[in-house]
Design a protein around this motif. Structure first.
Motif, PDB file in Angstrom:
ATOM      1  N   MET A 146     -37.785  39.210 -66.802  1.00 32.72           N
ATOM      2  CA  MET A 146     -38.757  39.698 -67.780  1.00 32.72           C
ATOM      3  C   MET A 146     -39.900  38.707 -67.939  1.00 32.72           C
ATOM      4  O   MET A 146     -41.066  39.085 -68.070  1.00 32.72           O
ATOM      5  CB  MET A 146     -38.093  39.947 -69.125  1.00 32.72           C
ATOM      6  N   SER A 187     -31.748  44.495 -77.367  1.00 28.84           N
ATOM      7  CA  SER A 187     -31.199  43.512 -76.438  1.00 28.84           C
ATOM      8  C   SER A 187     -31.228  43.925 -74.972  1.00 28.84           C
ATOM      9  O   SER A 187     -30.993  43.082 -74.098  1.00 28.84           O
ATOM     10  CB  SER A 187     -29.748  43.193 -76.824  1.00 28.84           C
ATOM     11  N   ASP A 188     -31.515  45.172 -74.679  1.00 31.86           N
ATOM     12  CA  ASP A 188     -31.443  45.649 -73.297  1.00 31.86           C
ATOM     13  C   ASP A 188     -32.781  45.404 -72.584  1.00 31.86           C
ATOM     14  O   ASP A 188     -33.596  46.313 -72.413  1.00 31.86           O
ATOM     15  CB  ASP A 188     -31.077  47.135 -73.277  1.00 31.86           C
ATOM     16  N   TRP A 189     -32.998  44.181 -72.133  1.00 34.43           N
ATOM     17  CA  TRP A 189     -34.278  43.844 -71.511  1.00 34.43           C
ATOM     18  C   TRP A 189     -34.490  44.590 -70.190  1.00 34.43           C
ATOM     19  O   TRP A 189     -35.635  44.845 -69.792  1.00 34.43           O
ATOM     20  CB  TRP A 189     -34.372  42.335 -71.277  1.00 34.43           C
ATOM     21  N   GLU A 190     -33.405  44.976 -69.527  1.00 37.73           N
ATOM     22  CA  GLU A 190     -33.553  45.683 -68.257  1.00 37.73           C
ATOM     23  C   GLU A 190     -34.142  47.080 -68.430  1.00 37.73           C
ATOM     24  O   GLU A 190     -34.628  47.673 -67.467  1.00 37.73           O
ATOM     25  CB  GLU A 190     -32.201  45.770 -67.559  1.00 37.73           C
ATOM     26  N   PHE A 249     -37.647  43.918 -78.690  1.00 39.61           N
ATOM     27  CA  PHE A 249     -36.924  42.891 -77.941  1.00 39.61           C
ATOM     28  C   PHE A 249     -37.423  41.497 -78.320  1.00 39.61           C
ATOM     29  O   PHE A 249     -36.616  40.580 -78.555  1.00 39.61           O
ATOM     30  CB  PHE A 249     -37.094  43.113 -76.443  1.00 39.61           C
ATOM     31  N   VAL A 306     -40.502  46.817 -76.303  1.00 44.45           N
ATOM     32  CA  VAL A 306     -40.840  45.430 -75.989  1.00 44.45           C
ATOM     33  C   VAL A 306     -41.005  44.630 -77.271  1.00 44.45           C
ATOM     34  O   VAL A 306     -40.499  43.499 -77.395  1.00 44.45           O
ATOM     35  CB  VAL A 306     -42.116  45.360 -75.129  1.00 44.45           C
ATOM     36  N   LEU A 332     -36.720  47.700 -70.363  1.00 44.62           N
ATOM     37  CA  LEU A 332     -38.122  47.579 -70.756  1.00 44.62           C
ATOM     38  C   LEU A 332     -39.028  47.974 -69.595  1.00 44.62           C
ATOM     39  O   LEU A 332     -38.833  47.532 -68.455  1.00 44.62           O
ATOM     40  CB  LEU A 332     -38.427  46.147 -71.192  1.00 44.62           C
ATOM     41  N   LEU A 373     -36.314  33.926 -72.971  1.00 52.24           N
ATOM     42  CA  LEU A 373     -36.530  35.217 -72.309  1.00 52.24           C
ATOM     43  C   LEU A 373     -35.820  35.231 -70.958  1.00 52.24           C
ATOM     44  O   LEU A 373     -35.834  34.239 -70.218  1.00 52.24           O
ATOM     45  CB  LEU A 373     -38.019  35.483 -72.091  1.00 52.24           C
TER      46      LEU A 373
END
Length: 344
Positions: A200, A164-167, A158, A155, A169, A196
């Motif tokens: 998220m 870059s892979d927020w999914e 990011f 986190v 988190l 954002l």
């Protein structure tokens, strides 16, 4: 040995290492003095939720390898004080399970499993939603000076633009980030909040609502909320309303006042978000009467339920009662009150 009449007595006599947390409207520390005053009947519960005092007790007895966690929902009377019958029944079951003496639990093999069993088929037990559980874990580990979860690093990366892979988190990492942020971290988050990803942002908002926020972050959350409203994104709009509800920065109060002044903005979701998480900002001579008016004007709101819930909050009880009592005859607020009391 002195008898055990309250949960606070139990924690004292057993020598438990205990940390208490409110678990109703938000996850915040609860002092032992607050619990003791509540159980003795000298003070109402400060943060009631749906007629209950929701509490988490994180504690160790003796040589327990891991702390036990009790999630207890204690019933309140109509003035917000403890209705003790179910608490007393739980204590009786507790003492019977542990041998009638809390002192005997220290170092007793199997005491942790006995304590775990107490939560089975317990009418006082409840299961918090996943966000509340994550927020409690984040707050309790931080208070105990323990390391955060393994998910925090991703986190932070990011937010800093290094990942870059927020999914990917995890919710626990987002909760750890929200709870542990210092002033510098809040400034950094404020600068990137506008970009954002929406899912998220919602998760982050649901974790931020458990703590006060710095002015810059409050301002950005208000702006992101307005942007969501412009695009018809009610879920994100309400998440931002909730996120700033524990902050005393003037911008949060001004935003609430602006929303309440706009009848079109005050749908049932907005009013529920303000009542559920932003009640500290209703302790205001202009915002509270306007909130009650909007609540009364919308037939889709659960007027009676919300009013009763707000009136149980000690700092709002007298102002709410006074505003209802003094509602102008012929006003929508007066009409809803008559419907509530069954008079004409």
């Amino acid at each position: 040995m002195q008898p055990i009449h309250t949960l606070d007595d139990f924690f004292t006599r057993s020598g438990a290492d205990v940390a208490l947390y409110h678990m109703g409207r938000r996850v915040t520390p609860c002092t032992r003095d607050t619990l003791a005053a509540f159980e003795s009947g000298t003070a109402p519960w400060p943060e009631p939720w749906q007629g209950q005092a929701r509490l988490a007790a994180v504690f160790r007895l003796g040589d327990m390898p891991e702390p036990a966690i009790w999630f207890l929902s204690l019933p309140l009377d109509e003035q917000g004080y403890l209705s003790p019958a179910q608490r007393d029944a739980f204590l009786q079951r507790l003492l019977e399970t542990l041998g009638h003496s809390a002192n005997q639990t220290a170092g007793t093999q199997g005491s942790d499993s006995a304590i775990e069993h107490l939560m089975h088929d317990n009418p006082l037990a409840f299961t918090p939603d996943m966000t509340f559980q994550a927020a409690l874990n984040a707050r309790a580990t931080w208070d105990a000076k323990l390391p955060p979860s393994q998910y925090l690093a991703a986190v932070e990366a990011f937010i800093d633009g290094r990942y870059s892979d927020w999914e990917a988190l995890g919710l626990q990492g987002i909760a750890d980030y929200a709870i542990r942020m210092d002033e510098t971290g809040q400034q950094r988050l404020a600068k990137v909040l506008h970009k954002l990803p929406t899912p998220m942002l919602r998760s982050l908002c649901h974790c931020l609502e458990h703590r006060p926020l710095a002015a810059a972050l409050v301002g950005e959350l208000c702006q992101r909320g307005e942007t969501a409203a412009t695009h018809g994104d009610v879920e994100t709009f309400c998440a931002c309303i909730r996120a700033v509800g524990s902050s005393d920065d003037a911008r949060a109060g001004i935003w609430y006042a602006t929303l309440l002044a706009d009848e079109a903005a005050c749908g049932p979701d907005t009013l529920a978000a303000i009542a559920g998480r932003g009640w500290p900002l209703l302790e205001d001579g202009e915002r509270l009467p306007l909130f009650l008016t909007r609540l009364a004007q919308d037939p889709r709101t659960g007027f009676g339920t919300v009013v009763r819930d707000l009136a149980l909050i000690p700092r709002l009880r007298l102002p709410v009662i006074a505003l209802l009592r003094d509602a102008p005859e012929g006003s929508r607020l007066h009409a809803r009150l008559l419907g509530l009391t069954g008079t004409s």
